[in-house]
Design a protein around this motif. Structure first.
Motif, PDB file in Angstrom:
ATOM      1  N   SER A  28     -15.865  24.164  21.161  1.00  0.00           N
ATOM      2  CA  SER A  28     -15.657  24.461  22.796  1.00  0.00           C
ATOM      3  C   SER A  28     -15.802  25.493  22.936  1.00  0.00           C
ATOM      4  O   SER A  28     -16.948  25.751  23.573  1.00  0.00           O
ATOM      5  CB  SER A  28     -14.946  23.450  23.601  1.00  0.00           C
ATOM      6  OG  SER A  28     -14.735  22.346  23.357  1.00  0.00           O
ATOM      7  N   VAL A  29     -15.368  26.911  22.819  1.00  0.00           N
ATOM      8  CA  VAL A  29     -16.330  28.508  22.787  1.00  0.00           C
ATOM      9  C   VAL A  29     -16.852  28.846  22.149  1.00  0.00           C
ATOM     10  O   VAL A  29     -17.510  29.259  22.607  1.00  0.00           O
ATOM     11  CB  VAL A  29     -14.296  29.013  22.205  1.00  0.00           C
ATOM     12  CG1 VAL A  29     -14.708  30.449  22.525  1.00  0.00           C
ATOM     13  CG2 VAL A  29     -13.507  28.329  23.029  1.00  0.00           C
ATOM     14  N   ALA A  30     -17.414  28.285  20.832  1.00  0.00           N
ATOM     15  CA  ALA A  30     -18.407  28.191  19.909  1.00  0.00           C
ATOM     16  C   ALA A  30     -19.811  27.919  20.878  1.00  0.00           C
ATOM     17  O   ALA A  30     -21.050  28.948  20.965  1.00  0.00           O
ATOM     18  CB  ALA A  30     -18.794  28.234  18.670  1.00  0.00           C
ATOM     19  N   HIS A  31     -19.977  26.765  21.309  1.00  0.00           N
ATOM     20  CA  HIS A  31     -21.427  25.725  22.386  1.00  0.00           C
ATOM     21  C   HIS A  31     -21.045  26.965  23.197  1.00  0.00           C
ATOM     22  O   HIS A  31     -22.144  26.118  23.920  1.00  0.00           O
ATOM     23  CB  HIS A  31     -20.590  24.829  21.971  1.00  0.00           C
ATOM     24  CG  HIS A  31     -21.904  23.748  21.782  1.00  0.00           C
ATOM     25  ND1 HIS A  31     -22.038  23.677  20.823  1.00  0.00           N
ATOM     26  CD2 HIS A  31     -22.612  22.758  22.608  1.00  0.00           C
ATOM     27  CE1 HIS A  31     -23.562  23.181  20.502  1.00  0.00           C
ATOM     28  NE2 HIS A  31     -23.757  22.855  21.815  1.00  0.00           N
ATOM     29  N   LEU A  32     -19.898  27.557  24.152  1.00  0.00           N
ATOM     30  CA  LEU A  32     -20.821  28.421  25.568  1.00  0.00           C
ATOM     31  C   LEU A  32     -21.918  28.978  24.906  1.00  0.00           C
ATOM     32  O   LEU A  32     -22.697  29.306  26.056  1.00  0.00           O
ATOM     33  CB  LEU A  32     -19.204  28.393  25.832  1.00  0.00           C
ATOM     34  CG  LEU A  32     -17.968  28.246  26.236  1.00  0.00           C
ATOM     35  CD1 LEU A  32     -17.026  28.436  26.367  1.00  0.00           C
ATOM     36  CD2 LEU A  32     -18.762  27.125  27.310  1.00  0.00           C
ATOM     37  N   ASP A  33     -22.215  29.359  24.070  1.00  0.00           N
ATOM     38  CA  ASP A  33     -23.196  30.554  23.854  1.00  0.00           C
ATOM     39  C   ASP A  33     -24.238  30.181  23.453  1.00  0.00           C
ATOM     40  O   ASP A  33     -25.012  29.612  22.564  1.00  0.00           O
ATOM     41  CB  ASP A  33     -23.026  31.378  22.339  1.00  0.00           C
ATOM     42  CG  ASP A  33     -23.530  32.135  22.386  1.00  0.00           C
ATOM     43  OD1 ASP A  33     -24.309  32.917  23.020  1.00  0.00           O
ATOM     44  OD2 ASP A  33     -23.761  33.377  20.846  1.00  0.00           O
ATOM     45  N   ARG A  34     -24.559  29.277  24.784  1.00  0.00           N
ATOM     46  CA  ARG A  34     -25.778  29.079  24.949  1.00  0.00           C
ATOM     47  C   ARG A  34     -25.852  27.524  23.770  1.00  0.00           C
ATOM     48  O   ARG A  34     -27.536  27.340  24.092  1.00  0.00           O
ATOM     49  CB  ARG A  34     -27.414  30.159  24.725  1.00  0.00           C
ATOM     50  CG  ARG A  34     -27.470  31.030  25.181  1.00  0.00           C
ATOM     51  CD  ARG A  34     -28.494  32.561  24.365  1.00  0.00           C
ATOM     52  NE  ARG A  34     -28.488  32.143  23.427  1.00  0.00           N
ATOM     53  CZ  ARG A  34     -27.505  33.190  22.802  1.00  0.00           C
ATOM     54  NH1 ARG A  34     -27.239  33.896  23.587  1.00  0.00           N
ATOM     55  NH2 ARG A  34     -27.790  33.521  21.606  1.00  0.00           N
TER      56      ARG A  34
END
Length: 163
Positions: A28-34
């Protein structure tokens, strides 16, 4: 001796639940980066390759409005799996505390049994949304669901044995 084995089952289930919730939170957190990072979608922790195509059930559930809270107030929202990590960590330490006390505390075992109902109920609700509303199955989520069910069953058996 039987109570100790049941406590070990609860501990292992909590570790597994924490691990799957940690993977989901990381995604979830990594996917916030575009949204350019792959999502780990596997029934086995660390054995599956990250899916960057966006075709997995895990991708669908991660992008759904059910995967995080406060999306409008906090950038990306707070992942539900983060709360799952917290609950499994608490249950893990509570069980370890019970084992150190000798597993004779009926009220402590009862509290553990009630505490394991929280991830079980959350799993039932999230599983319903995943299957009925989204029409997909997230493998990582299934790991959390199974860990919730096993921890609840073992904690219930432990409560019964301690009485």
């Amino acid at each position: 001796m039987r109570a100790r084995r049941l406590a070990v089952v609860v501990i292992v289930a909590c570790l597994v639940g924490f691990g799957f919730a940690a993977v989901s939170t990381y995604d979830s957190v990594a996917h916030l980066d575009r949204q350019v990072h792959g999502i780990h979608c596997s029934y086995f922790l660390g054995l599956g390759r990250a899916d960057a195509t966006g075709s997995s059930g895990c991708h669908t559930t991660l992008m759904s409005p059910y995967s995080s809270m406060f999306r409008q107030a906090v950038w990306g929202g707070i992942p539900v799996a983060l709360a799952g990590m917290s609950v499994f960590a608490f249950l893990l330490f509570w069980t370890i505390w019970l084992v150190q006390r000798g597993l004779g505390d009926r009220r402590g075992a009862g509290f553990l049994f009630l505490g394991t109902a929280l991830p079980l109920i959350a799993s039932l609700v999230m599983g319903y949304w995943s299957i009925v509303e989204l029409d997909v199955v997230c493998k990582t989520c299934v790991g959390i669901y199974l860990a919730s069910g096993v921890s609840f069953a073992a904690a219930g058996a432990l409560f019964y044995v301690v009485r």
